[in-house]
Design a protein around this motif. Structure first.
Motif, short mmCIF file in Angstrom:
data_model
loop_
_atom_site.label_atom_id
_atom_site.label_comp_id
_atom_site.label_asym_id
_atom_site.label_seq_id
_atom_site.Cartn_x
_atom_site.Cartn_y
_atom_site.Cartn_z
N ARG A 117 0.83 -1.21 0.00
CA ARG A 117 0.00 0.00 0.00
C ARG A 117 0.86 1.26 0.00
NH1 ARG A 117 -3.35 -3.20 3.42
NH2 ARG A 117 -2.34 -2.37 5.29
N VAL A 118 1.96 1.21 0.77
CA VAL A 118 2.87 2.37 0.82
C VAL A 118 3.52 2.60 -0.54
CG1 VAL A 118 5.03 3.22 1.81
CG2 VAL A 118 3.31 2.19 3.30
N ASP A 119 3.94 1.49 -1.19
CA ASP A 119 4.55 1.62 -2.53
C ASP A 119 3.56 2.23 -3.52
OD1 ASP A 119 6.93 0.58 -1.64
OD2 ASP A 119 6.47 -1.48 -2.26
N ASP A 120 2.31 1.75 -3.48
CA ASP A 120 1.29 2.29 -4.38
C ASP A 120 1.06 3.77 -4.10
OD1 ASP A 120 1.03 -0.21 -5.44
OD2 ASP A 120 -0.76 -0.74 -4.28
N ARG A 121 1.03 4.12 -2.82
CA ARG A 121 0.83 5.51 -2.44
C ARG A 121 1.99 6.38 -2.89
NH1 ARG A 121 -2.86 9.33 -1.88
NH2 ARG A 121 -2.31 10.88 -0.29
N LEU A 122 3.22 5.83 -2.74
CA LEU A 122 4.41 6.57 -3.17
C LEU A 122 4.40 6.79 -4.68
CD1 LEU A 122 7.26 4.95 -1.03
CD2 LEU A 122 6.46 7.31 -0.93
N GLU A 123 3.99 5.76 -5.41
CA GLU A 123 3.93 5.89 -6.87
C GLU A 123 2.94 6.99 -7.26
OE1 GLU A 123 3.00 3.10 -10.82
OE2 GLU A 123 2.90 2.27 -8.78
N PHE A 124 1.79 7.01 -6.58
CA PHE A 124 0.79 8.04 -6.85
C PHE A 124 1.33 9.43 -6.49
CE2 PHE A 124 -2.59 10.73 -5.10
CZ PHE A 124 -3.39 10.88 -6.22
N LEU A 125 1.97 9.51 -5.33
CA LEU A 125 2.49 10.80 -4.88
C LEU A 125 3.62 11.30 -5.78
CD1 LEU A 125 2.51 10.30 -1.01
CD2 LEU A 125 0.93 11.68 -2.35
N GLN A 126 4.44 10.37 -6.30
CA GLN A 126 5.52 10.78 -7.19
C GLN A 126 4.97 11.45 -8.45
OE1 GLN A 126 7.76 7.19 -7.73
NE2 GLN A 126 8.97 7.48 -5.85
N LYS A 127 3.83 10.91 -8.94
CA LYS A 127 3.20 11.54 -10.09
C LYS A 127 2.70 12.93 -9.74
CE LYS A 127 1.72 7.14 -12.13
NZ LYS A 127 0.56 6.29 -12.52
N GLU A 128 2.20 13.07 -8.51
CA GLU A 128 1.72 14.38 -8.07
C GLU A 128 2.88 15.33 -7.78
OE1 GLU A 128 -1.49 15.42 -7.64
OE2 GLU A 128 -2.12 13.56 -8.62
N VAL A 129 4.01 14.76 -7.37
CA VAL A 129 5.15 15.59 -6.95
C VAL A 129 5.86 16.22 -8.14
CG1 VAL A 129 7.49 15.41 -6.00
CG2 VAL A 129 5.56 14.48 -4.73
N LYS A 130 5.90 15.54 -9.28
CA LYS A 130 6.65 16.04 -10.43
C LYS A 130 6.26 17.46 -10.82
CE LYS A 130 7.95 11.61 -12.49
NZ LYS A 130 7.80 10.70 -13.65
#
Length: 214
Positions: free
Chosen positions: A123-136
């Motif tokens: 779940r953390v990995d999925d959340r990180l992947e989502f946040l990375q898209k938002e962070v760019k």
């Protein structure tokens, strides 16, 4: 053993008390008899002292208990040690088995915890992947803001330096204004005089009948 039993009851034989005590000891179980072997041996010695005065039944009893005493002497300690070792081994085995069960249970709990950790990590990995898209885009905007920040800081420093110079300039202008103010007073008087002379000229012109342009 009927004669022995009879001697127990009648007490006619002088050895009867000893036989009776031995008989009482024989009535206990073998385990307890082995534990009380010293008392048994003591009574056996007393009975053996009467060996020459025993009747046939009493001698048979003596032979029987002598065989028992010999067996107890040679085997009792061995039996006790082996049984104690066996009992100790059983206790240790049970303790080990209990420990094995406890370890198995704790391993099951640990496996469940690991499963929970793996799921949480996913779940953390999925959340990180989502946040990375938002962070760019946010990082891009942050970089732009940092550039704007640097430009504004440079402008602010420039204006601050300019502001530092303005009071001195203002002071210089104030000094320059003093002679101007003095001249201004003179100019006001001159203007007033000119206006008065202008007015007088107009008045005179009217008296002469000359047309005056209003």
């Amino acid at each position: 053993m009927s004669a022995t039993g009879s001697s127990f009851e009648c007490g006619q034989s002088p050895v009867s008390p000893v036989i009776k005590r031995l008989y009482c000891m024989l009535c206990i179980d073998t385990e307890e008899l082995m534990e009380n072997f010293d008392d048994f041996s003591k009574f056996m010695k007393e009975l053996n002292d009467y060996a020459l005065r025993l009747n046939k039944e009493e001698k048979r009893f003596l032979d029987s208990v002598l065989r028992l005493q010999k067996a107890l002497t040679s085997d009792a300690s061995f039996v006790i040690v082996v049984e104690n070792v066996k009992e100790c081994h059983i206790e240790v085995s049970e303790a080990v088995n209990n420990q094995i069960e406890i370890v198995k249970e704790t391993m099951e709990v640990q496996e469940e915890i690991l499963g929970i950790c793996f799921n949480e990590e996913k779940r953390v990995d999925d959340r990180l992947e989502f946040l990375q898209k938002e962070v760019k885009p946010l990082l891009k905007r942050k970089k732009a803001l940092q550039g704007e920040f640097q430009d504004n800081v440079t402008k602010l420093i420039s204006r601050r330096r300019f502001l530092v110079d303005l009071p001195e300039k203002q002071k210089e202008l104030g000094e320059d204004m003093k002679p101007i103010d003095a001249s201004m007073e003179k100019a006001k008087r001159c203007r007033k005089a000119l206006e008065e002379m202008h007015h007088d000229a107009v008045t005179v012109a009217k008296k002469l009948g000359s047309p005056v342009v209003e």
